[in-house]
Design a protein around this motif. Structure first.
Motif, PDB file in Angstrom:
ATOM      1  N   MET A 298       0.831  -1.203   0.000  1.00  0.00           N
ATOM      2  CA  MET A 298       0.000   0.000   0.000  1.00  0.00           C
ATOM      3  C   MET A 298       0.869   1.258   0.000  1.00  0.00           C
ATOM      4  O   MET A 298       1.945   1.266   0.577  1.00  0.00           O
ATOM      5  CB  MET A 298      -0.895  -0.002   1.236  1.00  0.00           C
ATOM      6  N   MET A 299       0.396   2.285  -0.666  1.00  0.00           N
ATOM      7  CA  MET A 299       1.014   3.610  -0.571  1.00  0.00           C
ATOM      8  C   MET A 299      -0.119   4.603  -0.388  1.00  0.00           C
ATOM      9  O   MET A 299      -1.263   4.291  -0.726  1.00  0.00           O
ATOM     10  CB  MET A 299       1.754   3.964  -1.866  1.00  0.00           C
ATOM     11  N   LYS A 300       0.217   5.794   0.126  1.00  0.00           N
ATOM     12  CA  LYS A 300      -0.836   6.806   0.204  1.00  0.00           C
ATOM     13  C   LYS A 300      -0.293   8.185  -0.105  1.00  0.00           C
ATOM     14  O   LYS A 300       0.882   8.468   0.158  1.00  0.00           O
ATOM     15  CB  LYS A 300      -1.561   6.756   1.550  1.00  0.00           C
ATOM     16  N   PHE A 301      -1.151   9.015  -0.674  1.00  0.00           N
ATOM     17  CA  PHE A 301      -0.796  10.411  -0.926  1.00  0.00           C
ATOM     18  C   PHE A 301      -1.820  11.310  -0.267  1.00  0.00           C
ATOM     19  O   PHE A 301      -3.011  11.019  -0.336  1.00  0.00           O
ATOM     20  CB  PHE A 301      -0.724  10.694  -2.439  1.00  0.00           C
ATOM     21  N   PRO A 302      -1.399  12.413   0.400  1.00  0.00           N
ATOM     22  CA  PRO A 302      -0.009  12.791   0.532  1.00  0.00           C
ATOM     23  C   PRO A 302       0.766  11.801   1.404  1.00  0.00           C
ATOM     24  O   PRO A 302       0.218  11.261   2.359  1.00  0.00           O
ATOM     25  CB  PRO A 302      -0.081  14.165   1.214  1.00  0.00           C
ATOM     26  N   GLU A 303       2.062  11.598   1.066  1.00  0.00           N
ATOM     27  CA  GLU A 303       2.953  10.809   1.912  1.00  0.00           C
ATOM     28  C   GLU A 303       3.617  11.817   2.854  1.00  0.00           C
ATOM     29  O   GLU A 303       4.497  12.569   2.453  1.00  0.00           O
ATOM     30  CB  GLU A 303       3.981  10.066   1.038  1.00  0.00           C
ATOM     31  N   ARG A 304       3.095  11.843   4.093  1.00  0.00           N
ATOM     32  CA  ARG A 304       3.440  12.949   4.992  1.00  0.00           C
ATOM     33  C   ARG A 304       4.815  12.830   5.645  1.00  0.00           C
ATOM     34  O   ARG A 304       5.223  13.711   6.389  1.00  0.00           O
ATOM     35  CB  ARG A 304       2.346  13.074   6.077  1.00  0.00           C
ATOM     36  N   SER A 305       5.549  11.742   5.394  1.00  0.00           N
ATOM     37  CA  SER A 305       6.812  11.525   6.109  1.00  0.00           C
ATOM     38  C   SER A 305       8.010  12.241   5.485  1.00  0.00           C
ATOM     39  O   SER A 305       9.030  12.418   6.135  1.00  0.00           O
ATOM     40  CB  SER A 305       7.105  10.025   6.180  1.00  0.00           C
ATOM     41  N   THR A 306       7.914  12.663   4.223  1.00  0.00           N
ATOM     42  CA  THR A 306       9.060  13.313   3.565  1.00  0.00           C
ATOM     43  C   THR A 306       9.104  14.796   3.959  1.00  0.00           C
ATOM     44  O   THR A 306       8.161  15.300   4.587  1.00  0.00           O
ATOM     45  CB  THR A 306       8.931  13.217   2.033  1.00  0.00           C
ATOM     46  N   LYS A 307      10.196  15.493   3.528  1.00  0.00           N
ATOM     47  CA  LYS A 307      10.282  16.936   3.841  1.00  0.00           C
ATOM     48  C   LYS A 307       9.083  17.678   3.254  1.00  0.00           C
ATOM     49  O   LYS A 307       8.458  18.515   3.906  1.00  0.00           O
ATOM     50  CB  LYS A 307      11.569  17.519   3.250  1.00  0.00           C
ATOM     51  N   ILE A 308       8.768  17.368   1.999  1.00  0.00           N
ATOM     52  CA  ILE A 308       7.617  18.020   1.341  1.00  0.00           C
ATOM     53  C   ILE A 308       6.323  17.595   2.040  1.00  0.00           C
ATOM     54  O   ILE A 308       5.432  18.408   2.287  1.00  0.00           O
ATOM     55  CB  ILE A 308       7.581  17.655  -0.166  1.00  0.00           C
ATOM     56  N   GLY A 309       6.246  16.313   2.387  1.00  0.00           N
ATOM     57  CA  GLY A 309       5.058  15.786   3.069  1.00  0.00           C
ATOM     58  C   GLY A 309       4.813  16.491   4.402  1.00  0.00           C
ATOM     59  O   GLY A 309       3.669  16.706   4.802  1.00  0.00           O
ATOM     60  N   LYS A 310       5.893  16.867   5.073  1.00  0.00           N
ATOM     61  CA  LYS A 310       5.747  17.548   6.374  1.00  0.00           C
ATOM     62  C   LYS A 310       5.171  18.960   6.186  1.00  0.00           C
ATOM     63  O   LYS A 310       4.379  19.427   6.996  1.00  0.00           O
ATOM     64  CB  LYS A 310       7.090  17.594   7.100  1.00  0.00           C
TER      65      LYS A 310
END
Ligand code: NYM
Length: 212
Positions: free
Chosen positions: A39-51
């Protein structure tokens, strides 16, 4: 012999339609039947951009509307190498929201055309199947209160729904509307059947590019 590629399967829908529950159940069912699936999800909140996106959605920061749209898109692009790697390894990806949410939510704001919103996501890996979990605003309301994140109001979600309907008219994307008002198991059975077919079909097809 080269390994057969996995399928890119996306679940979309307005809030409360049950996307996350159904993504989890689908991945589990595919794995139980011996298929490689993640599974994947967007937004992927764990990256710098995601934060940055997370802080915006939680109303902890304000971002200009065009800027946040481009950040949502950049958050997809930054995960493309990983997505391609997994698909090439034969892993099917079940994705909770994708570029369609990106376009539907931003174009629901005043002054944003569908075309402008679609542009930054052009060329992303093209889903082999997009299932739209259909739930009327009144049925969604019966599922309880919205949370406190940005966009979680009935008025805004109604406009988002209309934008999804416009996107579903595009025959270049393989859409499947799923009646999400039924019980969890019936919805799941439907989603699983469509996914199994899509995985089989994808094995023999090259990966496409979205909206190109
Ligand atoms: N959203 C999600 C966007 O506005 N643009 C996007 O590109 C994507 C992927 O973020 N209200 C919005 C839709 C949702 C919120 O919610 C993310 P959740 O609960 O993490 O799916």
């Amino acid at each position: 012999m080269t390994c057969r590629r996995g399928a890119l399967i996306v679940l979309e829908g307005v809030d409360k339609a049950g996307k996350t529950t159904q993504c989890n159940k689908l991945v589990q069912a595919l794995q139980d039947s011996g298929q490689k699936a993640e599974m994947m999800k967007f937004p992927e909140r764990s990256t710098k951009i995601g934060k940055l996106i997370n802080s915006y959605l939680e109303n902890k920061s304000n971002l200009e509307d065009h800027t946040v749209h481009l950040l949502f898109s950049a958050n997809r692009w930054e995960l493309v190498p990983l997505m391609k790697e997994k698909l090439e390894q034969g892993i099917s990806l079940v994705v909770d929201r994708y570029a369609f949410s990106g376009v539907a939510f931003t174009s629901a704001k005043p002054g944003f055309s569908l075309d402008w919103c679609m542009n930054p996501d052009m060329g992303l890996p093209k889903p082999d199947l997009v299932m739209f979990l259909q739930l009327s605003p009144s049925e969604a309301a019966q599922r309880g209160q919205f949370g406190t994140e940005r966009y979680e109001t009935t008025v805004f979600q109604k406009v988002v729904q209309q934008k999804f309907e416009l996107l579903m008219k595009d025959p270049s994307v393989k859409w499947q509307v799923i009646d999400a008002a039924r019980n969890i198991e019936d919805v799941h059975a439907d989603i699983k059947n469509h996914s199994v077919d899509a995985i089989k079909a994808a094995e023999n097809e090259p990966m496409g590019e979205l909206w190109k």
